[in-house]
Motif scaffolding. Structure first.
Motif, PDB file in Angstrom:
ATOM      1  N   TRP A 134      20.114   3.297 -40.230  1.00  0.00           N
ATOM      2  CA  TRP A 134      19.325   3.469 -39.022  1.00  0.00           C
ATOM      3  C   TRP A 134      20.331   3.632 -37.886  1.00  0.00           C
ATOM      4  O   TRP A 134      21.041   2.691 -37.558  1.00  0.00           O
ATOM      5  N   GLY A 135      20.423   4.840 -37.377  1.00  0.00           N
ATOM      6  CA  GLY A 135      21.391   5.092 -36.317  1.00  0.00           C
ATOM      7  C   GLY A 135      22.818   4.794 -36.721  1.00  0.00           C
ATOM      8  O   GLY A 135      23.607   4.312 -35.917  1.00  0.00           O
ATOM      9  N   GLY A 136      23.152   5.029 -37.961  1.00  0.00           N
ATOM     10  CA  GLY A 136      24.501   4.782 -38.448  1.00  0.00           C
ATOM     11  C   GLY A 136      24.738   3.373 -38.966  1.00  0.00           C
ATOM     12  O   GLY A 136      25.777   3.091 -39.556  1.00  0.00           O
ATOM     13  N   ARG A 137      23.779   2.458 -38.766  1.00  0.00           N
ATOM     14  CA  ARG A 137      23.905   1.072 -39.225  1.00  0.00           C
ATOM     15  C   ARG A 137      23.261   0.937 -40.599  1.00  0.00           C
ATOM     16  O   ARG A 137      22.126   1.377 -40.812  1.00  0.00           O
ATOM     17  N   VAL A 138      23.976   0.335 -41.552  1.00  0.00           N
ATOM     18  CA  VAL A 138      23.415   0.099 -42.883  1.00  0.00           C
ATOM     19  C   VAL A 138      22.309  -0.949 -42.754  1.00  0.00           C
ATOM     20  O   VAL A 138      22.536  -2.048 -42.249  1.00  0.00           O
ATOM     21  N   VAL A 139      21.099  -0.584 -43.203  1.00  0.00           N
ATOM     22  CA  VAL A 139      19.953  -1.494 -43.098  1.00  0.00           C
ATOM     23  C   VAL A 139      19.366  -1.840 -44.461  1.00  0.00           C
ATOM     24  O   VAL A 139      18.361  -2.535 -44.548  1.00  0.00           O
ATOM     25  N   GLY A 140      20.027  -1.361 -45.520  1.00  0.00           N
ATOM     26  CA  GLY A 140      19.570  -1.705 -46.860  1.00  0.00           C
ATOM     27  C   GLY A 140      20.337  -0.934 -47.908  1.00  0.00           C
ATOM     28  O   GLY A 140      21.041   0.032 -47.596  1.00  0.00           O
ATOM     29  N   PHE A 141      20.211  -1.404 -49.137  1.00  0.00           N
ATOM     30  CA  PHE A 141      20.826  -0.692 -50.254  1.00  0.00           C
ATOM     31  C   PHE A 141      19.996  -0.894 -51.498  1.00  0.00           C
ATOM     32  O   PHE A 141      19.205  -1.836 -51.607  1.00  0.00           O
ATOM     33  N   GLN A 142      20.158   0.039 -52.419  1.00  0.00           N
ATOM     34  CA  GLN A 142      19.431  -0.006 -53.682  1.00  0.00           C
ATOM     35  C   GLN A 142      20.357   0.517 -54.769  1.00  0.00           C
ATOM     36  O   GLN A 142      21.073   1.503 -54.555  1.00  0.00           O
ATOM     37  N   VAL A 143      20.352  -0.148 -55.902  1.00  0.00           N
ATOM     38  CA  VAL A 143      21.187   0.253 -57.027  1.00  0.00           C
ATOM     39  C   VAL A 143      20.346   0.348 -58.289  1.00  0.00           C
ATOM     40  O   VAL A 143      19.314  -0.314 -58.413  1.00  0.00           O
ATOM     41  N   CYS A 144      20.787   1.193 -59.207  1.00  0.00           N
ATOM     42  CA  CYS A 144      20.177   1.282 -60.531  1.00  0.00           C
ATOM     43  C   CYS A 144      21.285   1.296 -61.572  1.00  0.00           C
ATOM     44  O   CYS A 144      22.180   2.133 -61.518  1.00  0.00           O
ATOM     45  N   PHE A 145      21.189   0.353 -62.490  1.00  0.00           N
ATOM     46  CA  PHE A 145      22.122   0.264 -63.599  1.00  0.00           C
ATOM     47  C   PHE A 145      21.531   1.004 -64.793  1.00  0.00           C
ATOM     48  O   PHE A 145      20.345   0.844 -65.092  1.00  0.00           O
ATOM     49  N   ASP A 146      22.347   1.796 -65.470  1.00  0.00           N
ATOM     50  CA  ASP A 146      21.928   2.478 -66.690  1.00  0.00           C
ATOM     51  C   ASP A 146      21.962   1.443 -67.813  1.00  0.00           C
ATOM     52  O   ASP A 146      23.031   0.942 -68.168  1.00  0.00           O
ATOM     53  N   VAL A 147      20.792   1.081 -68.339  1.00  0.00           N
ATOM     54  CA  VAL A 147      20.720   0.068 -69.388  1.00  0.00           C
ATOM     55  C   VAL A 147      20.476   0.689 -70.768  1.00  0.00           C
ATOM     56  O   VAL A 147      20.175  -0.011 -71.723  1.00  0.00           O
ATOM     57  N   GLY A 148      20.637   2.014 -70.851  1.00  0.00           N
ATOM     58  CA  GLY A 148      20.528   2.701 -72.133  1.00  0.00           C
ATOM     59  C   GLY A 148      19.141   3.246 -72.420  1.00  0.00           C
ATOM     60  O   GLY A 148      18.152   2.837 -71.806  1.00  0.00           O
ATOM     61  N   ILE A 177      16.706  -1.608 -61.612  1.00  0.00           N
ATOM     62  CA  ILE A 177      16.847  -1.433 -60.170  1.00  0.00           C
ATOM     63  C   ILE A 177      17.006  -2.763 -59.440  1.00  0.00           C
ATOM     64  O   ILE A 177      16.470  -3.788 -59.864  1.00  0.00           O
ATOM     65  N   GLY A 178      17.730  -2.719 -58.338  1.00  0.00           N
ATOM     66  CA  GLY A 178      17.847  -3.846 -57.419  1.00  0.00           C
ATOM     67  C   GLY A 178      17.786  -3.312 -55.996  1.00  0.00           C
ATOM     68  O   GLY A 178      18.406  -2.286 -55.697  1.00  0.00           O
ATOM     69  N   SER A 179      17.048  -3.991 -55.130  1.00  0.00           N
ATOM     70  CA  SER A 179      16.825  -3.519 -53.764  1.00  0.00           C
ATOM     71  C   SER A 179      17.024  -4.644 -52.763  1.00  0.00           C
ATOM     72  O   SER A 179      16.525  -5.758 -52.969  1.00  0.00           O
ATOM     73  N   PHE A 180      17.711  -4.335 -51.671  1.00  0.00           N
ATOM     74  CA  PHE A 180      17.963  -5.322 -50.620  1.00  0.00           C
ATOM     75  C   PHE A 180      17.917  -4.629 -49.268  1.00  0.00           C
ATOM     76  O   PHE A 180      18.573  -3.594 -49.083  1.00  0.00           O
ATOM     77  N   THR A 181      17.156  -5.186 -48.344  1.00  0.00           N
ATOM     78  CA  THR A 181      17.129  -4.653 -46.984  1.00  0.00           C
ATOM     79  C   THR A 181      17.499  -5.751 -46.002  1.00  0.00           C
ATOM     80  O   THR A 181      17.400  -6.940 -46.304  1.00  0.00           O
ATOM     81  N   ASP A 182      17.929  -5.325 -44.841  1.00  0.00           N
ATOM     82  CA  ASP A 182      18.380  -6.230 -43.785  1.00  0.00           C
ATOM     83  C   ASP A 182      17.207  -7.080 -43.314  1.00  0.00           C
ATOM     84  O   ASP A 182      16.245  -6.565 -42.761  1.00  0.00           O
ATOM     85  N   ARG A 183      17.295  -8.376 -43.525  1.00  0.00           N
ATOM     86  CA  ARG A 183      16.214  -9.280 -43.123  1.00  0.00           C
ATOM     87  C   ARG A 183      16.503  -9.936 -41.785  1.00  0.00           C
ATOM     88  O   ARG A 183      15.651 -10.629 -41.243  1.00  0.00           O
ATOM     89  N   GLN A 184      17.709  -9.693 -41.231  1.00  0.00           N
ATOM     90  CA  GLN A 184      18.017 -10.202 -39.895  1.00  0.00           C
ATOM     91  C   GLN A 184      17.502  -9.244 -38.827  1.00  0.00           C
ATOM     92  O   GLN A 184      17.034  -9.683 -37.775  1.00  0.00           O
TER      93      GLN A 184
END
Length: 156
Positions: free
Chosen positions: A56-70, A76-83
């Protein structure tokens, strides 16, 4: 303006802050110990097949990852800025992650959520995931309490 792109090494400090704040709040992740930046990079930047950040305007406000489990499955894992939350960050992340997993030929995305994470269960249901299975006592909290893991599945 909200945008999403692949996570890079320069995003690690901001993502580590987001994850560690989420861990400190408790109840919405299976992770219970804070991450150092090198540990974050090793596990959540280098291991996943897909790793995206929302900005958001250049500021990281969340991330999401996906691991290949075959077998065409991604976890999937998801995290957003809660502050300083930004509405729509989770949806924006998921749209890109979904496209990335599809482009890799995936069959389905799995969300493995502890039963006490009501926010995570609601988020993945809103993204179209359906309950697939329950793994009783799959996670043991630091206090020794066993917690069921709810596995939700979204076909690609």
């Amino acid at each position: 303006m909200l945008s999403v792109r692949a996570m890079g090494r320069g995003d690690v400090p901001a993502c580590t802050v987001i994850l560690n704040h989420t861990i400190a709040l408790g109840g919405s992740t299976a992770y219970e110990d804070p991450f150092t930046e090198p540990a974050f990079a090793a596990h959540l930047l280098e291991e996943p097949a897909v790793a995206n950040v929302a900005l958001w305007g250049g500021r990281v406000v969340g991330f999401q990852v996906c691991f290949d489990v075959g077998e065409g499955l991604y976890s999937i894992g998801s995290f957003t800025d809660r502050q300083a939350p930004v509405k729509g960050a989770g949806r924006a992340l998921f749209a890109q992650t979904l496209a990335d997993c599809r482009s890799r030929g995936g069959q389905a995305i799995l969300a493995k959520i502890t039963a006490d994470n009501t926010g995570g269960l609601a988020y993945y249901a809103a993204m179209g995931f359906a309950d697939w299975r329950v793994v009783p006592g799959d996670h043991i909290r630091k206090d020794g309490a066993p917690v069921d893991r709810i596995v939700k599945r979204l076909p690609l």
